[in-house]
Motif scaffolding. Structure first.
Motif, PDB file in Angstrom:
ATOM      1  N   GLN A 142       0.837  -1.204   0.000  1.00 55.71           N
ATOM      2  CA  GLN A 142       0.000   0.000   0.000  1.00 55.71           C
ATOM      3  C   GLN A 142       0.873   1.256   0.000  1.00 55.71           C
ATOM      4  O   GLN A 142       0.593   2.215  -0.716  1.00 55.71           O
ATOM      5  CB  GLN A 142      -0.924   0.003   1.212  1.00 55.71           C
ATOM      6  CG  GLN A 142      -1.835   1.215   1.251  1.00 55.71           C
ATOM      7  CD  GLN A 142      -2.740   1.227   2.465  1.00 55.71           C
ATOM      8  OE1 GLN A 142      -2.704   0.325   3.295  1.00 55.71           O
ATOM      9  NE2 GLN A 142      -3.533   2.260   2.567  1.00 55.71           N
ATOM     10  N   MET A 143       1.942   1.242   0.779  1.00 55.28           N
ATOM     11  CA  MET A 143       2.848   2.387   0.831  1.00 55.28           C
ATOM     12  C   MET A 143       3.489   2.630  -0.543  1.00 55.28           C
ATOM     13  O   MET A 143       3.560   3.766  -1.009  1.00 55.28           O
ATOM     14  CB  MET A 143       3.942   2.160   1.870  1.00 55.28           C
ATOM     15  CG  MET A 143       4.898   3.334   2.015  1.00 55.28           C
ATOM     16  SD  MET A 143       6.305   2.970   3.079  1.00 55.28           S
ATOM     17  CE  MET A 143       7.241   1.868   2.030  1.00 55.28           C
ATOM     18  N   TYR A 144       3.939   1.559  -1.203  1.00 61.00           N
ATOM     19  CA  TYR A 144       4.526   1.704  -2.530  1.00 61.00           C
ATOM     20  C   TYR A 144       3.527   2.344  -3.498  1.00 61.00           C
ATOM     21  O   TYR A 144       3.885   3.184  -4.318  1.00 61.00           O
ATOM     22  CB  TYR A 144       4.966   0.352  -3.102  1.00 61.00           C
ATOM     23  CG  TYR A 144       6.080  -0.332  -2.373  1.00 61.00           C
ATOM     24  CD1 TYR A 144       7.080   0.382  -1.716  1.00 61.00           C
ATOM     25  CD2 TYR A 144       6.159  -1.716  -2.345  1.00 61.00           C
ATOM     26  CE1 TYR A 144       8.116  -0.273  -1.049  1.00 61.00           C
ATOM     27  CE2 TYR A 144       7.190  -2.374  -1.694  1.00 61.00           C
ATOM     28  CZ  TYR A 144       8.161  -1.645  -1.050  1.00 61.00           C
ATOM     29  OH  TYR A 144       9.177  -2.294  -0.403  1.00 61.00           O
ATOM     30  N   ASN A 145       2.263   1.925  -3.402  1.00 67.36           N
ATOM     31  CA  ASN A 145       1.248   2.429  -4.319  1.00 67.36           C
ATOM     32  C   ASN A 145       0.831   3.862  -4.020  1.00 67.36           C
ATOM     33  O   ASN A 145       0.120   4.468  -4.811  1.00 67.36           O
ATOM     34  CB  ASN A 145       0.039   1.494  -4.345  1.00 67.36           C
ATOM     35  CG  ASN A 145       0.323   0.246  -5.153  1.00 67.36           C
ATOM     36  OD1 ASN A 145       1.078   0.287  -6.117  1.00 67.36           O
ATOM     37  ND2 ASN A 145      -0.259  -0.862  -4.760  1.00 67.36           N
ATOM     38  N   GLN A 146       1.251   4.404  -2.921  1.00 71.44           N
ATOM     39  CA  GLN A 146       0.983   5.809  -2.606  1.00 71.44           C
ATOM     40  C   GLN A 146       2.104   6.707  -3.124  1.00 71.44           C
ATOM     41  O   GLN A 146       2.064   7.909  -2.942  1.00 71.44           O
ATOM     42  CB  GLN A 146       0.816   5.994  -1.097  1.00 71.44           C
ATOM     43  CG  GLN A 146      -0.436   5.343  -0.555  1.00 71.44           C
ATOM     44  CD  GLN A 146      -0.488   5.364   0.954  1.00 71.44           C
ATOM     45  OE1 GLN A 146       0.481   5.632   1.648  1.00 71.44           O
ATOM     46  NE2 GLN A 146      -1.673   5.058   1.483  1.00 71.44           N
ATOM     47  N   ARG A 147       3.081   6.111  -3.746  1.00 67.01           N
ATOM     48  CA  ARG A 147       4.217   6.850  -4.276  1.00 67.01           C
ATOM     49  C   ARG A 147       4.319   6.637  -5.786  1.00 67.01           C
ATOM     50  O   ARG A 147       3.632   5.799  -6.342  1.00 67.01           O
ATOM     51  CB  ARG A 147       5.502   6.390  -3.591  1.00 67.01           C
ATOM     52  CG  ARG A 147       5.587   7.005  -2.196  1.00 67.01           C
ATOM     53  CD  ARG A 147       6.254   6.093  -1.221  1.00 67.01           C
ATOM     54  NE  ARG A 147       6.394   6.696   0.087  1.00 67.01           N
ATOM     55  CZ  ARG A 147       5.455   6.673   1.026  1.00 67.01           C
ATOM     56  NH1 ARG A 147       4.280   6.132   0.776  1.00 67.01           N
ATOM     57  NH2 ARG A 147       5.671   7.200   2.210  1.00 67.01           N
ATOM     58  N   GLN A 148       5.170   7.400  -6.402  1.00 69.36           N
ATOM     59  CA  GLN A 148       5.382   7.248  -7.834  1.00 69.36           C
ATOM     60  C   GLN A 148       6.730   6.567  -8.048  1.00 69.36           C
ATOM     61  O   GLN A 148       7.774   7.109  -7.683  1.00 69.36           O
ATOM     62  CB  GLN A 148       5.349   8.604  -8.519  1.00 69.36           C
ATOM     63  CG  GLN A 148       3.977   9.243  -8.427  1.00 69.36           C
ATOM     64  CD  GLN A 148       3.881  10.505  -9.250  1.00 69.36           C
ATOM     65  OE1 GLN A 148       4.710  10.756 -10.121  1.00 69.36           O
ATOM     66  NE2 GLN A 148       2.859  11.284  -8.986  1.00 69.36           N
ATOM     67  N   ILE A 149       6.673   5.406  -8.630  1.00 67.60           N
ATOM     68  CA  ILE A 149       7.877   4.619  -8.877  1.00 67.60           C
ATOM     69  C   ILE A 149       8.176   4.658 -10.370  1.00 67.60           C
ATOM     70  O   ILE A 149       7.295   4.368 -11.190  1.00 67.60           O
ATOM     71  CB  ILE A 149       7.684   3.164  -8.416  1.00 67.60           C
ATOM     72  CG1 ILE A 149       7.370   3.113  -6.925  1.00 67.60           C
ATOM     73  CG2 ILE A 149       8.912   2.325  -8.767  1.00 67.60           C
ATOM     74  CD1 ILE A 149       6.934   1.745  -6.441  1.00 67.60           C
ATOM     75  N   VAL A 150       9.399   5.014 -10.716  1.00 68.42           N
ATOM     76  CA  VAL A 150       9.832   5.030 -12.106  1.00 68.42           C
ATOM     77  C   VAL A 150      11.108   4.215 -12.215  1.00 68.42           C
ATOM     78  O   VAL A 150      12.067   4.439 -11.473  1.00 68.42           O
ATOM     79  CB  VAL A 150      10.118   6.462 -12.603  1.00 68.42           C
ATOM     80  CG1 VAL A 150      10.666   6.434 -14.022  1.00 68.42           C
ATOM     81  CG2 VAL A 150       8.873   7.312 -12.530  1.00 68.42           C
ATOM     82  N   ILE A 151      11.097   3.274 -13.139  1.00 71.42           N
ATOM     83  CA  ILE A 151      12.277   2.474 -13.428  1.00 71.42           C
ATOM     84  C   ILE A 151      12.478   2.560 -14.935  1.00 71.42           C
ATOM     85  O   ILE A 151      11.566   2.277 -15.708  1.00 71.42           O
ATOM     86  CB  ILE A 151      12.094   1.015 -12.979  1.00 71.42           C
ATOM     87  CG1 ILE A 151      11.805   0.977 -11.481  1.00 71.42           C
ATOM     88  CG2 ILE A 151      13.320   0.181 -13.339  1.00 71.42           C
ATOM     89  CD1 ILE A 151      11.293  -0.337 -10.991  1.00 71.42           C
ATOM     90  N   CYS A 152      13.657   2.977 -15.319  1.00 74.78           N
ATOM     91  CA  CYS A 152      13.941   3.198 -16.732  1.00 74.78           C
ATOM     92  C   CYS A 152      15.265   2.534 -17.079  1.00 74.78           C
ATOM     93  O   CYS A 152      16.230   2.630 -16.327  1.00 74.78           O
ATOM     94  CB  CYS A 152      14.012   4.712 -16.972  1.00 74.78           C
ATOM     95  SG  CYS A 152      14.496   5.160 -18.618  1.00 74.78           S
ATOM     96  N   VAL A 153      15.279   1.878 -18.221  1.00 77.76           N
ATOM     97  CA  VAL A 153      16.501   1.231 -18.686  1.00 77.76           C
ATOM     98  C   VAL A 153      16.589   1.395 -20.197  1.00 77.76           C
ATOM     99  O   VAL A 153      15.570   1.408 -20.891  1.00 77.76           O
ATOM    100  CB  VAL A 153      16.522  -0.264 -18.284  1.00 77.76           C
ATOM    101  CG1 VAL A 153      15.430  -1.044 -18.958  1.00 77.76           C
ATOM    102  CG2 VAL A 153      17.873  -0.891 -18.547  1.00 77.76           C
ATOM    103  N   GLY A 154      17.798   1.585 -20.676  1.00 79.71           N
ATOM    104  CA  GLY A 154      18.013   1.625 -22.115  1.00 79.71           C
ATOM    105  C   GLY A 154      18.173   0.217 -22.651  1.00 79.71           C
ATOM    106  O   GLY A 154      18.196  -0.754 -21.897  1.00 79.71           O
ATOM    107  N   GLN A 155      18.294   0.116 -23.955  1.00 79.29           N
ATOM    108  CA  GLN A 155      18.477  -1.196 -24.568  1.00 79.29           C
ATOM    109  C   GLN A 155      19.726  -1.246 -25.436  1.00 79.29           C
ATOM    110  O   GLN A 155      19.903  -2.161 -26.221  1.00 79.29           O
ATOM    111  CB  GLN A 155      17.243  -1.560 -25.395  1.00 79.29           C
ATOM    112  CG  GLN A 155      15.989  -1.649 -24.539  1.00 79.29           C
ATOM    113  CD  GLN A 155      14.803  -2.113 -25.315  1.00 79.29           C
ATOM    114  OE1 GLN A 155      14.748  -3.285 -25.714  1.00 79.29           O
ATOM    115  NE2 GLN A 155      13.863  -1.227 -25.553  1.00 79.29           N
TER     116      GLN A 155
END
Length: 89
Positions: free
Chosen positions: A23-36
């Motif tokens: 629930q705590m994670y879903n109250q925040r904005q998580i961004v994970i970015c990776v190149g290829q």
């Protein structure tokens, strides 16, 4: 134990569905970015695994795989920061 507790691909699969962190994670904005591009092979694989785990656990996150020309280096990190920061402020 230290590695396990600091590696989401290790501890998230074992997290109970009703764990308060979800629930705590879903109250925040998580961004994970990776190149290829260059130097990204291991990161692409682990990011794909993490995305599957997050989806399975119902943890909302933006997981983006950038283009084949995007490598693990400062010029691209600057572009990624410029892209994401305005979307989350």
């Amino acid at each position: 134990d230290l590695v396990y507790q600091n590696h989401p691909c290790c501890y998230l699969p074992n997290m109970a569905p009703d764990h308060p962190y979800i629930q705590m994670y879903n109250q925040r904005q998580i961004v994970i970015c990776v190149g290829q591009g260059a130097w990204e092979d291991q990161l692409k694989e682990s990011t794909a695994i993490l995305k599957d785990i997050l989806d399975y656990k119902g943890i909302h996150a933006t997981v983006d795989f950038w283009g084949l020309d995007v490598c693990h280096d400062w010029p691209w990190w600057y572009k990624q920061v410029e892209y994401y920061i305005p979307r989350f402020l």
